[in-house]
Design a protein around this motif. Structure first.
Motif, PDB file in Angstrom:
ATOM      1  N   ARG A   1       0.812  -1.224   0.000  1.00  0.00           N
ATOM      2  CA  ARG A   1       0.000   0.000   0.000  1.00  0.00           C
ATOM      3  C   ARG A   1       0.844   1.272   0.000  1.00  0.00           C
ATOM      4  NH1 ARG A   1      -5.801  -0.872   2.909  1.00  0.00           N
ATOM      5  NH2 ARG A   1      -6.141  -3.026   2.235  1.00  0.00           N
ATOM      6  N   SER A   2       2.116   1.149   0.377  1.00  0.00           N
ATOM      7  CA  SER A   2       3.035   2.296   0.315  1.00  0.00           C
ATOM      8  C   SER A   2       4.268   1.874  -0.477  1.00  0.00           C
ATOM      9  CB  SER A   2       3.426   2.747   1.725  1.00  0.00           C
ATOM     10  OG  SER A   2       2.308   3.161   2.461  1.00  0.00           O
ATOM     11  N   PRO A   3       4.090   1.623  -1.782  1.00  0.00           N
ATOM     12  CA  PRO A   3       5.181   1.055  -2.591  1.00  0.00           C
ATOM     13  C   PRO A   3       6.391   1.974  -2.753  1.00  0.00           C
ATOM     14  CG  PRO A   3       3.356   1.743  -3.999  1.00  0.00           C
ATOM     15  CD  PRO A   3       2.881   1.860  -2.584  1.00  0.00           C
ATOM     16  N   LYS A   4       6.201   3.278  -2.566  1.00  0.00           N
ATOM     17  CA  LYS A   4       7.308   4.225  -2.736  1.00  0.00           C
ATOM     18  C   LYS A   4       8.046   4.524  -1.423  1.00  0.00           C
ATOM     19  CE  LYS A   4       5.331   6.522  -6.795  1.00  0.00           C
ATOM     20  NZ  LYS A   4       4.895   7.829  -7.377  1.00  0.00           N
ATOM     21  N   ALA A   5       7.570   3.952  -0.343  1.00  0.00           N
ATOM     22  CA  ALA A   5       8.217   4.204   0.955  1.00  0.00           C
ATOM     23  C   ALA A   5       9.635   3.643   0.956  1.00  0.00           C
ATOM     24  CB  ALA A   5       7.398   3.575   2.074  1.00  0.00           C
ATOM     25  N   GLU A   6      10.568   4.399   1.531  1.00  0.00           N
ATOM     26  CA  GLU A   6      11.967   3.980   1.581  1.00  0.00           C
ATOM     27  C   GLU A   6      12.330   3.330   2.912  1.00  0.00           C
ATOM     28  OE1 GLU A   6      14.472   7.266   0.666  1.00  0.00           O
ATOM     29  OE2 GLU A   6      13.748   7.475  -1.400  1.00  0.00           O
ATOM     30  N   MET A   7      11.596   3.660   3.992  1.00  0.00           N
ATOM     31  CA  MET A   7      11.934   3.161   5.324  1.00  0.00           C
ATOM     32  C   MET A   7      10.666   2.718   6.048  1.00  0.00           C
ATOM     33  SD  MET A   7      14.076   5.172   8.322  1.00  0.00           S
ATOM     34  CE  MET A   7      12.804   6.381   8.696  1.00  0.00           C
TER      35      MET A   7
ATOM     36  N   TYR B   1       7.768   5.314   5.805  1.00  0.00           N
ATOM     37  CA  TYR B   1       8.313   6.662   5.612  1.00  0.00           C
ATOM     38  C   TYR B   1       8.725   6.890   4.160  1.00  0.00           C
ATOM     39  CZ  TYR B   1       8.528   6.724  10.706  1.00  0.00           C
ATOM     40  OH  TYR B   1       8.203   6.659  12.037  1.00  0.00           O
ATOM     41  N   ALA B   2       8.413   8.069   3.664  1.00  0.00           N
ATOM     42  CA  ALA B   2       8.703   8.384   2.265  1.00  0.00           C
ATOM     43  C   ALA B   2      10.197   8.448   1.989  1.00  0.00           C
ATOM     44  CB  ALA B   2       8.044   9.709   1.887  1.00  0.00           C
ATOM     45  N   GLN B   3      10.986   8.866   2.982  1.00  0.00           N
ATOM     46  CA  GLN B   3      12.423   9.042   2.779  1.00  0.00           C
ATOM     47  C   GLN B   3      13.202   8.441   3.941  1.00  0.00           C
ATOM     48  OE1 GLN B   3      13.471  13.119   2.050  1.00  0.00           O
ATOM     49  NE2 GLN B   3      15.632  12.688   1.694  1.00  0.00           N
ATOM     50  N   THR B   4      14.284   7.775   3.611  1.00  0.00           N
ATOM     51  CA  THR B   4      15.130   7.157   4.630  1.00  0.00           C
ATOM     52  C   THR B   4      15.665   8.190   5.608  1.00  0.00           C
ATOM     53  OG1 THR B   4      15.798   5.341   3.192  1.00  0.00           O
ATOM     54  CG2 THR B   4      17.286   5.892   4.985  1.00  0.00           C
ATOM     55  N   LEU B   5      15.596   7.873   6.897  1.00  0.00           N
ATOM     56  CA  LEU B   5      16.107   8.694   7.996  1.00  0.00           C
ATOM     57  C   LEU B   5      15.392  10.045   8.124  1.00  0.00           C
ATOM     58  CD1 LEU B   5      19.960   8.001   7.715  1.00  0.00           C
ATOM     59  CD2 LEU B   5      18.244   6.790   9.079  1.00  0.00           C
ATOM     60  N   HIS B   6      14.210  10.167   7.506  1.00  0.00           N
ATOM     61  CA  HIS B   6      13.360  11.339   7.676  1.00  0.00           C
ATOM     62  C   HIS B   6      12.013  10.867   8.214  1.00  0.00           C
ATOM     63  CE1 HIS B   6      16.407  13.091   5.092  1.00  0.00           C
ATOM     64  NE2 HIS B   6      15.923  14.286   5.349  1.00  0.00           N
ATOM     65  N   TYR B   7      11.464  11.618   9.184  1.00  0.00           N
ATOM     66  CA  TYR B   7      10.319  11.109   9.933  1.00  0.00           C
ATOM     67  C   TYR B   7       9.054  11.951   9.787  1.00  0.00           C
ATOM     68  CZ  TYR B   7      14.075   8.396  12.015  1.00  0.00           C
ATOM     69  OH  TYR B   7      15.148   7.566  12.191  1.00  0.00           O
ATOM     70  N   TYR B   8       9.024  12.887   8.849  1.00  0.00           N
ATOM     71  CA  TYR B   8       7.887  13.812   8.777  1.00  0.00           C
ATOM     72  C   TYR B   8       6.860  13.445   7.722  1.00  0.00           C
ATOM     73  CZ  TYR B   8      10.203  15.803   4.643  1.00  0.00           C
ATOM     74  OH  TYR B   8      10.787  15.969   3.424  1.00  0.00           O
ATOM     75  N   ASN B   9       7.113  12.430   6.922  1.00  0.00           N
ATOM     76  CA  ASN B   9       6.201  12.084   5.833  1.00  0.00           C
ATOM     77  C   ASN B   9       6.007  10.568   5.835  1.00  0.00           C
ATOM     78  OD1 ASN B   9       4.778  11.700   3.488  1.00  0.00           O
ATOM     79  ND2 ASN B   9       6.161  12.856   2.169  1.00  0.00           N
ATOM     80  N   SER B  10       4.881  10.121   6.403  1.00  0.00           N
ATOM     81  CA  SER B  10       4.697   8.677   6.542  1.00  0.00           C
ATOM     82  C   SER B  10       3.234   8.281   6.440  1.00  0.00           C
ATOM     83  CB  SER B  10       5.262   8.206   7.886  1.00  0.00           C
ATOM     84  OG  SER B  10       4.503   8.751   8.949  1.00  0.00           O
ATOM     85  N   ASP B  11       3.009   7.048   6.017  1.00  0.00           N
ATOM     86  CA  ASP B  11       1.692   6.424   6.065  1.00  0.00           C
ATOM     87  C   ASP B  11       1.682   5.503   7.280  1.00  0.00           C
ATOM     88  OD1 ASP B  11       1.092   7.644   3.608  1.00  0.00           O
ATOM     89  OD2 ASP B  11       1.886   5.938   2.477  1.00  0.00           O
ATOM     90  N   GLU B  12       0.572   5.511   8.019  1.00  0.00           N
ATOM     91  CA  GLU B  12       0.501   4.730   9.254  1.00  0.00           C
ATOM     92  C   GLU B  12      -0.524   3.599   9.116  1.00  0.00           C
ATOM     93  OE1 GLU B  12       2.604   5.509  11.608  1.00  0.00           O
ATOM     94  OE2 GLU B  12       3.268   7.411  10.735  1.00  0.00           O
TER      95      GLU B  12
END
Length: 386
Positions: A260-266, A284-295
């Motif tokens: 469901r989040s195929p583009k998530a890196e982390m 998370y959308a970007q590795t080592l970044h925590y502000y953009n995520s699907d839960e």
């Protein structure tokens, strides 16, 4: 006492009260800004060779991490990215813990680390708690940061030039002046330029310490609008414990989150061990970044998806609170904002020092004036007697 003298009195004595803590918190903040880049350069285990195949299931990595560790448990896991390891946080008896890093494609353990011996985690503990007990240390830091915010505002009031003709001179450091003048300019001019960033760093830091600040940010960003679903606490049906085979529920949940989040890196996995606990996964959308995520939240016994909260459907308040860490360490906008946060923290660390030097200079000057006044009175007195 005039208004300006009252402001100066508050600025000076609040500085004395919080100066040491502000220096420690600011200098450790500087050190922590580039911790990911520094650790990547120092440690090979933080990278793995990309293999074009699926990650191993969480249950496989968890079993490998716990192998040979009697009585150990593991609740939290990270898949850091396609070119990075997975990590299992292992809880050992007697409240000890280990980070076990594994190759996510092969399951091979690449590194085992005691976080209490990691330099940057020690720096983080100093930054958050001053190495005091967590409740006491966080309170001391939090109060000192609030005082520092007042100091920054009062300093701005004291420094702001009254005449327009003085403003150009006031915004620059007179490098060719005497050292006391340079120190004065470093305190005032750099303090002015750092104020806005320092206030952002302070507020995001306070939200880590005080729930009321975090709730205030949430309410303000949402303009007072309520989002009940975001406050909802979901639970698993504890009556199903032992009746349903739930060994591989985490694997099933992870597969659903990936699809469901195929583009998530982390990915972060929280497998709550309590009877009514759930399986939570953040993508998370970007590795080592925590502000953009699907839960995602799953029932821990059946693997049923109880709740899905994509980034796009989160309230502004929730987004702001989830952005907190990345704002605080300056990584919200990449290298540029990290440099800005680093410089602002460095300036904040310098302010108690330059401010103390200014106070010391004025104190000596005041004493010198008093001595001259006494000598003058004595000379006049003797002259009158003669």
């Amino acid at each position: 006492m005039t208004f300006k003298k009252i402001i100066l009195f508050c600025h000076r004595w609040l500085g004395f009260i919080s100066g040491l803590v502000v220096f420690i918190v600011s200098i450790t903040g500087c050190l922590f800004c580039f911790q990911d880049e520094i650790q990547d350069a120092m440690h090979d285990y933080r990278k793995v060779e990309v293999q074009y195949k699926p990650y191993l299931e969480p249950s496989v990595l968890k079993a490998e991490a716990l192998k040979g560790r009697k009585g150990a448990t593991a609740t939290y896991m990270y898949y850091y990215g396609v070119n990075r390891p997975a990590a299992v946080l292992v809880n050992l008896p007697k409240d000890e813990m280990l980070y076990v890093y594994l190759n996510p494609y092969t399951g091979k353990i690449t590194h085992t680390e005691n976080p209490q011996k990691n330099f940057f985690i020690i720096v983080e503990y100093i930054h958050l708690y001053l190495l005091l007990p967590a409740k006491v240390g966080s309170l001391v830091v939090g109060i000192s940061v609030i005082i520092f915010m007042v100091i920054m505002i009062t300093g701005l009031i004291l420094w702001w030039p009254k005449r327009k003709s003085d403003r150009k001179r006031s915004f620059n450091i007179k490098w060719n002046g005497r050292w006391r003048r340079v120190n004065y300019d470093l305190h005032n001019v750099l303090g002015f330029y750092a104020t806005s960033i320092a206030l952002i760093l302070s507020i995001t830091g306070l939200s880590m310490v005080f729930d009321s600040v975090r709730e205030g940010i949430y309410t303000t960003a949402n303009l007072g609008k309520a989002y009940p679903s975001e406050k909802e606490v979901l639970k698993s049906d504890s009556l199903l414990k032992g009746k349903v085979k739930s060994t591989f529920v985490v694997d099933k949940a992870f597969a659903i989150a990936q699809s469901r989040s195929p583009k998530a890196e982390m990915f972060f996995i929280n497998d709550d061990a309590t009877a009514a606990g759930t399986v939570g996964i953040s993508a998370y959308a970007q590795t080592l970044h925590y502000y953009n995520s699907d839960e995602y939240i799953f029932e821990k016994y059946t693997g049923k998806l109880l709740k899905q909260t994509p980034q796009a459907k989160k309230s502004p308040g929730l987004k702001m609170n989830e952005m907190n860490y990345d704002l605080h360490v300056g990584q919200i906008g990449g290298l540029t904002t990290k440099v800005i946060a680093f410089l602002a923290s460095l300036i904040c660390a310098s302010l108690p020092i330059t401010g103390f030097i200014i106070w010391l200079g004025k104190r000596k000057k005041s004493k010198s004036k008093k001595v001259k006044s006494v000598v003058h009175r004595r000379v006049v007195h003797k002259h009158n007697l003669a």
